[in-house]
Design an enzyme around this catalytic site. Structure first.
Site, PDB file in Angstrom:
ATOM      1  N   SER A   1      80.765   3.988   4.736  1.00 53.86           N
ATOM      2  CA  SER A   1      79.837   3.815   5.634  1.00 53.86           C
ATOM      3  C   SER A   1      79.405   3.019   6.031  1.00 53.86           C
ATOM      4  CB  SER A   1      78.786   5.179   5.305  1.00 53.86           C
ATOM      5  OG  SER A   1      77.288   5.190   5.462  1.00 53.86           O
TER       6      SER A   1
ATOM      7  N   TYR B   1      73.489   6.541  -3.046  1.00 56.07           N
ATOM      8  CA  TYR B   1      74.073   7.169  -1.884  1.00 56.07           C
ATOM      9  C   TYR B   1      74.585   5.350  -1.482  1.00 56.07           C
ATOM     10  CZ  TYR B   1      76.233   8.264   2.872  1.00 56.07           C
ATOM     11  OH  TYR B   1      76.859   8.565   3.554  1.00 56.07           O
TER      12      TYR B   1
ATOM     13  N   LYS C   1      78.599   4.032  -0.856  1.00 56.74           N
ATOM     14  CA  LYS C   1      79.407   3.674  -0.474  1.00 56.74           C
ATOM     15  C   LYS C   1      79.887   2.202  -0.418  1.00 56.74           C
ATOM     16  CE  LYS C   1      79.731   7.455   1.992  1.00 56.74           C
ATOM     17  NZ  LYS C   1      80.609   8.560   2.237  1.00 56.74           N
TER      18      LYS C   1
HETATM   19  N1  LIG Z   1      76.922  12.137   9.362  1.00 55.63           N
HETATM   20  C1  LIG Z   1      77.249  10.719   9.958  1.00 55.63           C
HETATM   21  O1  LIG Z   1      75.960   9.904  10.075  1.00 55.63           O
HETATM   22  C2  LIG Z   1      77.521   9.526   8.518  1.00 55.63           C
HETATM   23  C3  LIG Z   1      77.776   8.563   8.634  1.00 55.63           C
HETATM   24  C4  LIG Z   1      78.404   7.625   7.594  1.00 55.63           C
HETATM   25  C5  LIG Z   1      78.603   8.469   6.397  1.00 55.63           C
HETATM   26  N2  LIG Z   1      79.054   9.494   6.574  1.00 55.63           N
HETATM   27  C6  LIG Z   1      80.051  10.007   5.550  1.00 55.63           C
HETATM   28  O2  LIG Z   1      80.994  11.182   6.099  1.00 55.63           O
HETATM   29  C7  LIG Z   1      81.430  11.843   4.910  1.00 55.63           C
HETATM   30  C8  LIG Z   1      82.472  13.652   6.453  1.00 55.63           C
HETATM   31  O3  LIG Z   1      80.239  13.860   6.271  1.00 55.63           O
HETATM   32  P1  LIG Z   1      79.785  15.080   7.366  1.00 55.63           P
HETATM   33  O4  LIG Z   1      78.771  13.681   8.278  1.00 55.63           O
HETATM   34  O5  LIG Z   1      80.669  14.978   7.980  1.00 55.63           O
HETATM   35  O6  LIG Z   1      78.764  15.502   6.510  1.00 55.63           O
HETATM   36  P2  LIG Z   1      79.373  17.037   6.478  1.00 55.63           P
HETATM   37  O7  LIG Z   1      78.069  17.889   5.483  1.00 55.63           O
HETATM   38  O8  LIG Z   1      79.317  17.664   7.905  1.00 55.63           O
HETATM   39  O9  LIG Z   1      80.697  17.547   6.003  1.00 55.63           O
HETATM   40  C9  LIG Z   1      80.903  16.596   4.353  1.00 55.63           C
HETATM   41  C10 LIG Z   1      81.440  18.223   3.987  1.00 55.63           C
HETATM   42  O10 LIG Z   1      82.079  17.539   2.809  1.00 55.63           O
HETATM   43  C11 LIG Z   1      82.037  19.087   1.884  1.00 55.63           C
HETATM   44  N3  LIG Z   1      81.988  18.403   0.931  1.00 55.63           N
HETATM   45  C12 LIG Z   1      80.351  18.153  -0.208  1.00 55.63           C
HETATM   46  N4  LIG Z   1      80.652  17.890  -1.278  1.00 55.63           N
HETATM   47  C13 LIG Z   1      82.099  18.665  -1.829  1.00 55.63           C
HETATM   48  C14 LIG Z   1      83.664  18.573  -3.207  1.00 55.63           C
HETATM   49  N5  LIG Z   1      82.623  18.168  -3.880  1.00 55.63           N
HETATM   50  N6  LIG Z   1      84.747  18.220  -3.006  1.00 55.63           N
HETATM   51  C15 LIG Z   1      85.213  18.716  -1.545  1.00 55.63           C
HETATM   52  N7  LIG Z   1      83.889  18.756  -0.318  1.00 55.63           N
HETATM   53  C16 LIG Z   1      82.564  18.451  -0.461  1.00 55.63           C
HETATM   54  C17 LIG Z   1      80.912  19.411   2.473  1.00 55.63           C
HETATM   55  O11 LIG Z   1      80.916  20.940   1.765  1.00 55.63           O
HETATM   56  C18 LIG Z   1      81.416  19.381   3.763  1.00 55.63           C
HETATM   57  O12 LIG Z   1      82.076  20.396   4.636  1.00 55.63           O
HETATM   58  C19 LIG Z   1      80.696  12.196   4.322  1.00 55.63           C
HETATM   59  O13 LIG Z   1      81.432  11.306   3.300  1.00 55.63           O
HETATM   60  C20 LIG Z   1      79.715  10.768   4.316  1.00 55.63           C
HETATM   61  O14 LIG Z   1      79.198  10.105   3.350  1.00 55.63           O
HETATM   62  C21 LIG Z   1      78.419  10.919   7.287  1.00 55.63           C
END
Ligand SMILES: NC(=O)c1ccc[n+]([C@@H]2O[C@H](COP(=O)([O-])OP(=O)(O)OC[C@H]3O[C@@H](n4cnc5c(N)ncnc54)[C@H](O)[C@@H]3O)[C@@H](O)[C@H]2O)c1
Length: 295
Positions: free
Chosen positions: A152, A163, A167
């Site tokens: 991230s 968090y 990251k």
């Molecule tokens: N959305 C943003 O703005 C953003 C920005 C930077 C980084 N991220 C990172 O992107 C990645 C994906 O997240 P997203 O934004 O698509 O969110 P999201 O919540 O839509 O998807 C995350 C997925 O991870 C699954 N999950 C949660 N805990 C879990 C576990 N213990 N084991 C297996 N699966 C698990 C959830 O069920 C979900 O399907 C994450 O690592 C998040 O930290 C997101």
């Protein structure tokens, strides 16, 4: 890795958001895809979604497999590797993408909720380590593979939260792995995805919070913290379409590109931090405030 067609990708956190977009993109490239997530019912819907997206575009069908996996468990990730290899013979691409936002959004300034830290580190950090432990030996044996770790922009800016810590750790170990793989020419590519705001369900991460990590009454958010959560929800909703990130990830694998950024304005803001570090200057408070709003 120039040719993905016919190869197999494993994506964790594939039932939603960016993980689902990777699955769609890999399937469109002709890859078999193992969609893995902790949420079983959402995973089944995700598999249907990928099939439908292929049909919509008139693309050839591919083999899809759903595997309910908690990435916080080393045993479950090992079982994911074993079942994926049994089914498809080999795994060429691993996306360590599952992640949770945790309660850092609402933690009081200086407040440390240990269960929250443990849960977020278990998923965001240990989930990645478990992926390396279970899939790297297989890829090294094949002399081919590519690992994409989802970090991230929060992994580049200071933040007193689980968090941010998780990251930063993912950024660090990804750079270290890239160095190892490249220096010894081991045939395994590494990318580190550092998204800015992307329109996903990350703000609803509490849906997967284990009972032992439930926030205590002491962590009840104040009006200011609630306002911040609202701000973050707004940023996410107006954030990038996850499918755009799927394209970036696909292209980074083909081009063997390490950094995958989605918001170059945030990357440009890193200059201030690096200047401060080089000058041995104290962290700039205005920068800290800006960074506490990065994702
Ligand atoms: N959305 C943003 O703005 C953003 C920005 C930077 C980084 N991220 C990172 O992107 C990645 C994906 O997240 P997203 O934004 O698509 O969110 P999201 O919540 O839509 O998807 C995350 C997925 O991870 C699954 N999950 C949660 N805990 C879990 C576990 N213990 N084991 C297996 N699966 C698990 C959830 O069920 C979900 O399907 C994450 O690592 C998040 O930290 C997101």
């Amino acid at each position: 890795m120039k040719d993905l067609k016919g190869k197999t990708a494993v994506v964790t956190g594939a039932a939603s958001g960016m993980g689902l977009s990777f699955a769609r993109r890999f399937a469109r490239a002709g890859m078999n895809v193992v969609l893995s997530d902790i949420e079983g019912p959402a995973l089944d819907i995700a598999v249907e979604d990928v099939k439908a997206s292929l049909a919509e575009r008139g693309s050839d069908p591919v083999e899809l497999m759903a595997a309910v996996t908690d990435v916080a468990s080393a045993d479950e990730v090992e079982a994911l590797a074993t079942s994926s290899i049994e089914r498809f013979g080999s795994v060429a691409v691993l996306c360590n993408n599952a992640g949770v936002g945790g309660g850092s959004l609402t933690a009081s300034p200086g407040g440390v909720h240990l269960e929250d830290w443990k849960w977020v580190m278990d998923v965001n950090f240990w989930g990645v380590v478990h992926g390396h432990a279970s899939f790297l030996p297989h890829m090294l044996e094949n002399g081919e593979g590519h690992i994409v770790n989802t970090a991230s922009m929060a992994g580049h800016f200071p933040g007193h939260s689980a968090y941010s810590a998780s990251k930063w750790a993912v950024v660090g170990i990804s750079e270290g792995l890239f160095d190892q793989m490249t220096r010894e020419d081991l045939g395994v590519g590494v990318s580190c995805l550092c998204p800015g705001w992307v329109n996903t369900k990350i703000a609803e991460s509490a849906r997967n919070r284990p009972e032992w990590a439930a926030p205590s009454a002491l962590n009840e958010p104040s009006p200011e913290q609630e306002a911040r959560v609202e701000f973050i929800r707004d940023q996410l909703q107006s954030g990038l379409d996850p499918d755009a990130v799927g394209d970036l990830v696909h292209d980074a694998i083909i081009d063997d590109q390490f950094w995958i950024f989605t918001d170059m304005t945030m990357v440009a803001a890193l200059e201030t931090r690096f200047k401060n570090v080089l000058a041995c200057a104290n962290p700039a408070m205005d920068l800290g405030a800006a960074l506490s709003q990065t994702n």
